[in-house]
Design a protein around this motif. Structure first.
Motif, PDB file in Angstrom:
ATOM      1  N   LEU A  86       0.825  -1.207   0.000  1.00 29.27           N
ATOM      2  CA  LEU A  86       0.000   0.000   0.000  1.00 29.27           C
ATOM      3  C   LEU A  86       0.864   1.263   0.000  1.00 29.27           C
ATOM      4  O   LEU A  86       0.543   2.253  -0.655  1.00 29.27           O
ATOM      5  CB  LEU A  86      -0.919  -0.010   1.229  1.00 29.27           C
ATOM      6  CG  LEU A  86      -1.962   1.106   1.277  1.00 29.27           C
ATOM      7  CD1 LEU A  86      -2.980   0.930   0.162  1.00 29.27           C
ATOM      8  CD2 LEU A  86      -2.668   1.149   2.636  1.00 29.27           C
ATOM      9  N   ILE A  87       1.987   1.187   0.721  1.00 26.56           N
ATOM     10  CA  ILE A  87       2.839   2.375   0.836  1.00 26.56           C
ATOM     11  C   ILE A  87       3.474   2.733  -0.513  1.00 26.56           C
ATOM     12  O   ILE A  87       3.916   3.858  -0.725  1.00 26.56           O
ATOM     13  CB  ILE A  87       3.907   2.158   1.938  1.00 26.56           C
ATOM     14  CG1 ILE A  87       4.429   3.491   2.464  1.00 26.56           C
ATOM     15  CG2 ILE A  87       5.042   1.291   1.451  1.00 26.56           C
ATOM     16  CD1 ILE A  87       5.298   3.362   3.698  1.00 26.56           C
ATOM     17  N   LEU A  88       3.485   1.765  -1.431  1.00 29.89           N
ATOM     18  CA  LEU A  88       4.051   2.014  -2.761  1.00 29.89           C
ATOM     19  C   LEU A  88       2.988   2.509  -3.751  1.00 29.89           C
ATOM     20  O   LEU A  88       3.305   2.876  -4.873  1.00 29.89           O
ATOM     21  CB  LEU A  88       4.685   0.727  -3.312  1.00 29.89           C
ATOM     22  CG  LEU A  88       5.727   0.036  -2.418  1.00 29.89           C
ATOM     23  CD1 LEU A  88       6.233  -1.234  -3.078  1.00 29.89           C
ATOM     24  CD2 LEU A  88       6.887   0.978  -2.132  1.00 29.89           C
ATOM     25  N   PHE A  89       1.711   2.475  -3.334  1.00 29.64           N
ATOM     26  CA  PHE A  89       0.623   2.888  -4.221  1.00 29.64           C
ATOM     27  C   PHE A  89       0.708   4.392  -4.503  1.00 29.64           C
ATOM     28  O   PHE A  89       1.304   5.155  -3.738  1.00 29.64           O
ATOM     29  CB  PHE A  89      -0.737   2.587  -3.571  1.00 29.64           C
ATOM     30  CG  PHE A  89      -1.202   1.166  -3.742  1.00 29.64           C
ATOM     31  CD1 PHE A  89      -0.315   0.146  -4.060  1.00 29.64           C
ATOM     32  CD2 PHE A  89      -2.554   0.846  -3.577  1.00 29.64           C
ATOM     33  CE1 PHE A  89      -0.749  -1.167  -4.197  1.00 29.64           C
ATOM     34  CE2 PHE A  89      -2.992  -0.469  -3.719  1.00 29.64           C
ATOM     35  CZ  PHE A  89      -2.095  -1.465  -4.024  1.00 29.64           C
ATOM     36  N   ASP A  90       0.056   4.799  -5.606  1.00 32.50           N
ATOM     37  CA  ASP A  90      -0.089   6.227  -5.901  1.00 32.50           C
ATOM     38  C   ASP A  90      -1.270   6.733  -5.085  1.00 32.50           C
ATOM     39  O   ASP A  90      -2.420   6.381  -5.342  1.00 32.50           O
ATOM     40  CB  ASP A  90      -0.346   6.381  -7.409  1.00 32.50           C
ATOM     41  CG  ASP A  90      -0.443   7.842  -7.807  1.00 32.50           C
ATOM     42  OD1 ASP A  90      -0.715   8.691  -6.926  1.00 32.50           O
ATOM     43  OD2 ASP A  90      -0.249   8.118  -9.003  1.00 32.50           O
ATOM     44  N   PHE A  91      -0.981   7.585  -4.084  1.00 30.46           N
ATOM     45  CA  PHE A  91      -2.015   8.003  -3.139  1.00 30.46           C
ATOM     46  C   PHE A  91      -3.112   8.839  -3.803  1.00 30.46           C
ATOM     47  O   PHE A  91      -4.216   8.936  -3.281  1.00 30.46           O
ATOM     48  CB  PHE A  91      -1.401   8.805  -1.979  1.00 30.46           C
ATOM     49  CG  PHE A  91      -0.708   7.951  -0.957  1.00 30.46           C
ATOM     50  CD1 PHE A  91      -0.239   6.685  -1.272  1.00 30.46           C
ATOM     51  CD2 PHE A  91      -0.533   8.402   0.352  1.00 30.46           C
ATOM     52  CE1 PHE A  91       0.404   5.889  -0.323  1.00 30.46           C
ATOM     53  CE2 PHE A  91       0.103   7.619   1.301  1.00 30.46           C
ATOM     54  CZ  PHE A  91       0.574   6.365   0.954  1.00 30.46           C
ATOM     55  N   SER A  92      -2.786   9.455  -4.956  1.00 28.52           N
ATOM     56  CA  SER A  92      -3.778  10.329  -5.591  1.00 28.52           C
ATOM     57  C   SER A  92      -4.774   9.530  -6.431  1.00 28.52           C
ATOM     58  O   SER A  92      -5.773  10.064  -6.884  1.00 28.52           O
ATOM     59  CB  SER A  92      -3.072  11.374  -6.450  1.00 28.52           C
ATOM     60  OG  SER A  92      -2.400  10.706  -7.509  1.00 28.52           O
ATOM     61  N   LYS A  93      -4.464   8.236  -6.644  1.00 31.22           N
ATOM     62  CA  LYS A  93      -5.380   7.417  -7.445  1.00 31.22           C
ATOM     63  C   LYS A  93      -6.238   6.536  -6.555  1.00 31.22           C
ATOM     64  O   LYS A  93      -5.924   6.309  -5.386  1.00 31.22           O
ATOM     65  CB  LYS A  93      -4.575   6.535  -8.400  1.00 31.22           C
ATOM     66  CG  LYS A  93      -3.915   7.318  -9.528  1.00 31.22           C
ATOM     67  CD  LYS A  93      -3.316   6.371 -10.532  1.00 31.22           C
ATOM     68  CE  LYS A  93      -2.650   7.154 -11.654  1.00 31.22           C
ATOM     69  NZ  LYS A  93      -1.644   6.335 -12.332  1.00 31.22           N
ATOM     70  N   SER A  94      -7.323   6.025  -7.138  1.00 35.88           N
ATOM     71  CA  SER A  94      -8.177   5.133  -6.356  1.00 35.88           C
ATOM     72  C   SER A  94      -7.453   3.803  -6.142  1.00 35.88           C
ATOM     73  O   SER A  94      -6.502   3.473  -6.854  1.00 35.88           O
ATOM     74  CB  SER A  94      -9.491   4.885  -7.089  1.00 35.88           C
ATOM     75  OG  SER A  94      -9.259   3.988  -8.158  1.00 35.88           O
ATOM     76  N   LEU A  95      -7.928   3.066  -5.178  1.00 38.82           N
ATOM     77  CA  LEU A  95      -7.350   1.744  -4.923  1.00 38.82           C
ATOM     78  C   LEU A  95      -7.492   0.877  -6.168  1.00 38.82           C
ATOM     79  O   LEU A  95      -6.581   0.132  -6.536  1.00 38.82           O
ATOM     80  CB  LEU A  95      -8.051   1.104  -3.722  1.00 38.82           C
ATOM     81  CG  LEU A  95      -7.728   1.783  -2.379  1.00 38.82           C
ATOM     82  CD1 LEU A  95      -8.787   1.455  -1.340  1.00 38.82           C
ATOM     83  CD2 LEU A  95      -6.349   1.371  -1.900  1.00 38.82           C
ATOM     84  N   GLU A  96      -8.652   0.995  -6.832  1.00 41.60           N
ATOM     85  CA  GLU A  96      -8.912   0.188  -8.020  1.00 41.60           C
ATOM     86  C   GLU A  96      -7.871   0.463  -9.116  1.00 41.60           C
ATOM     87  O   GLU A  96      -7.314  -0.467  -9.700  1.00 41.60           O
ATOM     88  CB  GLU A  96     -10.317   0.496  -8.541  1.00 41.60           C
ATOM     89  CG  GLU A  96     -10.756  -0.442  -9.645  1.00 41.60           C
ATOM     90  CD  GLU A  96     -12.272  -0.383  -9.847  1.00 41.60           C
ATOM     91  OE1 GLU A  96     -12.876   0.643  -9.471  1.00 41.60           O
ATOM     92  OE2 GLU A  96     -12.825  -1.368 -10.353  1.00 41.60           O
TER      93      GLU A  96
END
Lengths: 454, 454
Positions: free
Chosen positions: A190-200
């Motif tokens: 999760l910490i590597l996800f793009d925070f500005s985008k949705s989880l999907e």
């Protein structure tokens, strides 16, 4: 003041001091409080009163019954209610149950003081049996729906943590609006996800399959859950109901506790000791539970004595038999105990079950047959030399062979059969086994002696 | 094709199929391979060859010795080297050790094939004793220095994960430039940090004390580490050397494995069974280890026979003694085993040690004294009725009282003493205990009978 007391006092003072960095674990805190109570009751109650609700709940779970009793008698109900509300749902349920065992009315009063959400959670958790996964889960979860922006979910995590609603978070659970569990995202992803985008959107850019969680059902046997956690090296496992609705999670520390306490229970059961009674601080409880198994053992020992009694004339005319017969029984008992320990443990580790009886028996009986042959011959030669009577050697050799071989058989079949009938394979199996090995040992040895010697 | 075989084949095929989502754990994969090997050797080797290096390493660790032997004989060394390199350092060290136990030259060849970093790590991990924390750690870590920007650390995490260098990350370890460990930041906190600021700035805005980690020394006893992990419900614990330099981490799954295997070891040791020999697939290894303890038991049983032999004239003139004497021995053995199981388990859970001997003995001897009194009287009355001789009742009552009381004493003091000399308190204590209870039982019963009856 004794060294023990002043040391405990100093450590708790440091713990309570807000400016100090020395923190005690709840377990240690409980141990020190126990020490203090043994020396100075008044000091002990003053410390109880000084604990903040958060520590109080954690400590109360670790206290033995007699000290927990003090807590519910000394402290105002409102403070205990607060302490229960600070706990995670599984611990809150446990604590309330401990209190109920001491004072049912008090437990009811405390339960009524809890807010509706906590009440509902506790009621649900209490509806599970002791060996169901649901009884071990906590309902506090970090979850989100697919459409949520990653950053928003993280903000929610912050709020929930600040409000003290969440601890030990290691995964974000992605659910449908009806709470069906879809994915589990470890925080290290999760910490590597793009925070500005949705989880999907984040998931789309990766292999969704990597986020399919290992789940367990709330009605699953906790032993199977431990197996899954171990096989897949999980830190946490989500619990769902039969429709796939996310109910809670079981964390690694709960699994630890379960593994340790079930190993203790098993070892104690094998020895005819009750793990619950031993936790009791009074001698009476532990002593009574042990006396129960000693009573059973006395009955079975009398049965084997009757068998010896059947051969009293044989023994009277040949006292060497009385000298040698304990050896046959002892070797049988030991051989059987070896097979028993291995079988009980392998059952509990999920390696074998009743349907494997044939192959397990083949292995165990083969081992005990070989050892029966070896020690039969060794003891036969010793008896022959000792009493200068070759036939006595043959008698003890044959009876050892019979007894050790059957000891391996019964040491294996007894726990497998208990398991088949859903009884803990360790309970009482040791006493039942030695009844068999004693009776078979005495009967085969004295019977053969009667036929061949006298 | 048998059902078992076709089922195993189907599951492995699904696992190997890239389009399928059915993944097996390494443990299950190893179990299915074992099944296939039992039915079809050729099919088995073809599957071995199809495993990719990553699965191969994980599976190889789970394989029993005989199957691991096939792996090192069938597969090219380069592939095995790759498999070892894919493993985390602690697992790589274990696997290489297993291989060494089968074929030393092969292990050396594989070791030489590893890159220098892996070689150095394995050499260091192998320098630890089996019970040292260092032997259980993995050296792969997510660490950063205070001055680093949080976002940069996260980018590094991504790179290390993509390169397959890191798995199961749950904390970021903050180190000084000389690798001294300063803080440990759980990912559930790190994800809330401001990524554009340095770690130091982020920490400043919070209570630094919250991030002081619980650490263990590489030379610490692994049992103590388990205690710390349990007391504080940790998912991972960092390992440092005596200067505070961060060396590695021990994760919850390693602790699970250790708890399970040490519970097995303890239960087996109590029963005179070797946990290592039992893992062997051949009967000979397990049988030989069991025979060792049976041999010791035979010697001690002969000693107690000698004691019976000392009273052969007494027995000849009064055969009821031969009938009743197994009861005294059996009840003593059981009472002692109860105290033994409780003491061994409490030692291993860290609840008691030798310095607590006085209070533990007081408890255990009190319980066995009370039970000695109860069962002495019960058995005294039974013996009196059975053989219509009141004095015989008095004799068995007194000898039961003596034997049960001393059984409690020896059942407690034997494991405590073994522990004091750093010997596993479970090893052999059962055999030593029953030697005492048999000898004391026979001597007190027959000795009292000789004085009072004949």
């Amino acid at each position: 003041m004794s060294v023990e007391l002043s040391e405990a006092k100093e450590l708790i003072d440091l713990h309570l001091d807000e400016h100090s960095t020395q923190e005690l674990s709840a377990y240690d805190l409980a141990q020190h409080l126990k020490t203090i109570k043994n020396h100075d009751e008044e000091l002990y109650s003053s410390y109880l009163k000084r604990l903040d609700p958060e520590s109080l709940g954690d400590v109360a779970i670790e206290l033995p019954e007699s000290l927990l009793k003090d807590v519910i008698e000394t402290l105002p109900s409102e403070k205990i209610v607060k302490a229960i509300e600070e706990l995670e749902s599984d611990d809150a349920t446990d604590l309330l149950q401990y209190i109920e065992e001491i004072d049912e009315d008090k437990a009811k009063e405390l339960f009524d003081g809890l807010d509706k959400d906590n009440q509902a959670e506790i009621l649900r958790l209490r509806s599970y049996d002791d060996d169901e996964a649901g009884a071990y889960m906590q309902t506090e979860l970090f979850s989100a729906i697919l459409a949520e922006k990653t950053g928003d979910a993280v903000v929610r995590l912050r709020r929930q943590k600040e409000a003290g609603e969440l601890e030990n978070v290691s995964q974000l659970f992605i659910i449908e609006p009806d709470r069906t569990l879809k994915f589990a995202i470890p925080l290290e992803e999760l910490i590597l996800f793009d925070f500005s985008k949705s989880l999907e959107q984040n998931l789309k850019s990766r292999d969704e399959e990597d986020f399919k969680p290992h789940t367990v059902l709330d009605s699953d046997d906790i032993h199977d859950v431990v197996g899954i956690v171990e096989d897949h090296d999980l830190n946490v496992v989500p619990v769902v109901d039969s429709r796939g609705i996310l109910l809670g999670r079981i964390t690694a520390d709960d699994i630890h506790d379960f593994i340790q306490s079930s190993a203790t229970e098993q070892m104690y059961n094998l020895a005819g000791v009750s793990d619950e009674a031993e936790e009791d601080d009074t001698l009476v409880g532990a002593g009574r539970a042990r006396a129960f198994w000693l009573m059973i053992n006395l009955c079975t020992a009398i049965v084997s004595s009757f068998i010896v009694g059947m051969f009293d004339e044989t023994i009277a005319s040949y006292v060497a038999l009385a000298v040698l017969m304990p050896i046959v029984a002892s070797m049988g008992g030991n051989t059987g105990t070896q097979a028993l320990a291995v079988t009980v443990r392998r059952i509990s580790l999920g390696e074998i079950e009743f349907s494997d009886a044939k192959s397990v028996l083949k292995r165990e009986v083969s081992i005990s047959l070989i050892n029966g042959l070896i020690f039969g011959v060794v003891m036969g030669v010793i008896a022959w030399m000792w009493f200068s009577k070759p036939l006595l050697g043959v008698v003890i050799m044959l009876s050892m062979l019979i007894n050790l071989c059957l000891a391996g058989f019964f040491g294996t079949i007894i726990p497998l059969t208990l398991k088949k009938f859903d009884i803990d394979p360790a309970v009482g199996s040791s006493v039942v086994l030695t009844t068999f090995t004693d009776c078979i040992g005495f009967f085969s040895f004295l019977g053969l002696a009667k036929c061949m010697l006298v």
